[in-house]
Design a protein around this motif. Structure first.
Motif, PDB file in Angstrom:
ATOM      1  N   LEU A   1       0.847  -1.193   0.000  1.00 35.93           N
ATOM      2  CA  LEU A   1       0.000   0.000   0.000  1.00 35.93           C
ATOM      3  C   LEU A   1       0.882   1.241   0.000  1.00 35.93           C
ATOM      4  N   VAL A   2       0.559   2.211  -0.849  1.00 32.90           N
ATOM      5  CA  VAL A   2       1.314   3.456  -0.947  1.00 32.90           C
ATOM      6  C   VAL A   2       0.431   4.598  -0.466  1.00 32.90           C
ATOM      7  N   LEU A   3       0.918   5.345   0.533  1.00 30.44           N
ATOM      8  CA  LEU A   3       0.160   6.422   1.153  1.00 30.44           C
ATOM      9  C   LEU A   3       0.924   7.733   1.060  1.00 30.44           C
ATOM     10  N   LEU A   4       0.190   8.820   1.133  1.00 29.51           N
ATOM     11  CA  LEU A   4       0.762  10.161   1.240  1.00 29.51           C
ATOM     12  C   LEU A   4       0.157  10.813   2.469  1.00 29.51           C
ATOM     13  N   ASP A   5       0.975  10.994   3.496  1.00 29.77           N
ATOM     14  CA  ASP A   5       0.499  11.518   4.787  1.00 29.77           C
ATOM     15  C   ASP A   5      -0.664  10.692   5.325  1.00 29.77           C
TER      16      ASP A   5
END
Length: 207
Positions: free
Chosen positions: A85-89
């Motif tokens: 999973l790739v998250l931003l903040d």
């Protein structure tokens, strides 16, 4: 007693525990700072992460053009770019294709402060997207001032130049109750086809 209360200006409470996210997490967390990413010497963000042992090379500036639409992806433990999973903040980024991968070119590395990576399976918390782990890009908070960065790289043969330049500007407003952050960036990656190298003089293998 009254004199003592008047002279007391500040009370500092210290503890013996050091702030560490691994103490409160069921999975190990690796924090990569912005300085660590810059010291890697690479031009692209995914190439910097691929140098860490928990990442395996996936789509990148070197091979991302073959059948992936030029996407840059990350791959934890070589289980597939769609298994982490790739998250931003802490928020999910949009998918780049039908296979469920995220294009990290969406992340402006000029405003990054660190990259937090859960290197163990986190599907119990985040769902099946996080079978191999979670990559969370953390942006700068309350940044004030101007930051300028420029990088250039090339191969030993000088036939695949890569360059980028970025500008970040941050300021406070409304009596320091708000913060505005603007990032501008430009990148250029010279294409390299297989027939330019002696090994592929007669035939270029397909993907």
């Amino acid at each position: 007693a009254d004199d003592a209360e008047e002279k007391l200006q500040e009370v500092v409470v210290t503890g013996s525990l050091i702030a560490d996210p691994n103490r409160a997490s069921s999975s190990p967390i690796v924090i990569t700072t912005l300085d660590d990413l810059k010291q890697s010497g690479t031009v692209t963000l995914e190439a910097s992460l691929n140098q860490l042992p928990q990442f395996a090379p996936a789509g990148s500036a070197g091979n991302g053009g073959q059948g992936t639409g030029g996407h840059a992806t990350v791959n934890l433990h070589a289980l597939g770019a769609n298994r982490n999973l790739v998250l931003l903040d802490g928020r999910r980024l949009p998918l780049a294709d039908i296979f469920g991968t995220v294009d990290t070119n969406l992340v402006a590395d000029a405003i990054l402060s660190s990259v937090q990576t859960i290197t163990g399976g986190a599907s119990a918390v985040y769902g099946s997207d996080a079978m191999s782990g979670v990559v969370n890009f953390i942006t700068l908070r309350h940044f004030q001032g101007v930051s300028v960065d420029a990088q250039y790289g090339n191969t030993e043969r000088g036939d695949m130049a890569q360059s980028k330049a970025s500008l970040a500007f941050g300021t406070q407003f409304a009596g320091d109750k708000g913060n505005a952050l603007l990032s501008l960036g430009y990148s250029h990656r010279q294409g390299l086809t297989g027939d330019k190298r002696p090994f592929f003089t007669f035939v270029t293998p397909s993907s």
